[in-house]
Scaffold this active site. Structure first.
Site, PDB file in Angstrom:
ATOM      1  CB  CYS A  64      16.414   2.779   4.037  1.00 15.06           C
ATOM      2  SG  CYS A  64      14.843   2.445   4.795  1.00 15.06           S
TER       3      CYS A  64
ATOM      4  CG  ASP B 208      11.779   0.355  -3.329  1.00 14.56           C
ATOM      5  OD1 ASP B 208      10.901   0.065  -2.497  1.00 14.56           O
ATOM      6  OD2 ASP B 208      12.803   1.133  -3.053  1.00 14.56           O
TER       7      ASP B 208
ATOM      8  CG  HIS C  75      13.172  -0.547   0.506  1.00 14.06           C
ATOM      9  ND1 HIS C  75      13.122   0.844  -0.280  1.00 14.06           N
ATOM     10  CD2 HIS C  75      13.621  -0.429   1.685  1.00 14.06           C
ATOM     11  CE1 HIS C  75      13.547   1.635   0.595  1.00 14.06           C
ATOM     12  NE2 HIS C  75      13.700   0.961   1.981  1.00 14.06           N
TER      13      HIS C  75
END
Length: 297
Positions: A169, A225, A267
């Site tokens: 991330c 994502d 994600h």
């Protein structure tokens, strides 16, 4: 057989090894490990705001005992915006189970010492608030301290271990910057969004540091994502390809420059505490990361 799209290699890259996994990440027959909190003090110098870094340190028992096999290397682990929570610490533990000394370092110690928030709206909001206060300069100063600390550790018969880096991330975004540190030989950046358009604290986008990276680099994301749309993936792939082309006449082993896109993954797919967790993509991504470290460290 599932595949990961491999930008920078020219075509799709089938992954033929499907390792057994625990929570999507683990290997078979992990080693016994020891884990603990450690503190890295501020370094002397003009940066009077340097915080004490409280890190999670995980080491295989064989490294502590100086066993015949020794250590594979050392890995710096960079967390998501949620801080050094249980999942990130488990990543360090699993790396130790694979034979690596792993140091999970905090990225928000200058504004939120000890941040550890949940995977909910409140946790995300808190993490993003502190994310926006990070600058590339201050992060690199802290990452350099962590890297220097890793290099100073004598574990069993090993000292001066080769260092890798993995981030997730926002930590994946920062991993691209950490890859410029001289000691880092290989970096795996999982779903580090906005690297083509943003640099913490301002300046050229993080992708602009590619010519400064002297180690191997693998970027991994999911094709579902929302934080890494096709335009971002294409920008990363083009930058990696251009950097590889610019280095083609350099002597020595070619440096890896790849973007792998996991089909069906969103994600945060590596984290089983998140709604986007994808067990198959997590196992494949973990395997690719370990392959990179095995080659470079």
């Amino acid at each position: 057989m599932a595949t990961l799209r491999s930008f920078g290699l020219g075509d799709n890259c089938p992954v033929g090894i499907r390792p057994r996994f625990h929570n999507g990440l683990t290997c078979s027959a992990p080693l016994a490990i020891r884990s603990q909190w450690i503190e890295i003090p501020p370094a002397s110098g003009p940066d009077h705001q340097q915080p004490l870094l409280r890190c999670w340190w995980s080491v295989p028992e064989q490294g502590l005992s100086g066993g015949s096999h020794g250590l594979r290397g050392a890995v710096l682990v960079l967390p998501e915006v949620f801080g050094l929570n249980g999942w990130v610490r488990s990543v360090a533990d699993r790396l130790a189970g694979e034979g690596y000394a792993a140091l999970a370092m905090p990225i928000f110690e200058r504004t939120a010492p000890g941040l550890d928030v949940g995977y909910d709206a409140a946790g995300l909001a808190a993490g993003r608030e502190h994310r926006d206060a990070v600058t590339a300069e201050t992060f690199l100063a802290d990452a350099q301290r962590a890297s220097t600390w890793l290099q100073s550790q004598q574990l069993g018969q090993e000292i001066g271990l080769k260092i890798g880096c993995v981030g997730f991330c926002f930590g994946g975004h920062l991993a691209l910057l950490a890859a410029t540190l001289p000691a880092v030989r290989a970096t795996c950046a999982f779903y580090g969004a906005r690297v083509s358009s943003f640099r913490p604290g301002g300046g050229e986008p993080a992708l602009a540091v590619l010519p400064q990276i002297q180690g191997h680099l693998l970027c991994v994301c999911g094709d579902q994502d929302p934080l890494m749309p096709l335009e971002e993936q294409q920008a990363i792939a083009a930058a990696l390809s251009a950097d590889r082309l610019a280095r083609q006449d350099q002597p020595g082993v070619p440096l890896e420059r790849r973007l792998l896109v996991a089909p069906g993954a969103g994600h945060g797919f590596l984290c089983d505490a998140r709604s986007d967790y994808n067990a198959e993509a997590a196992a494949l991504g973990w395997h690719e990361m370990l392959a990179l470290f095995a080659k470079a460290l």
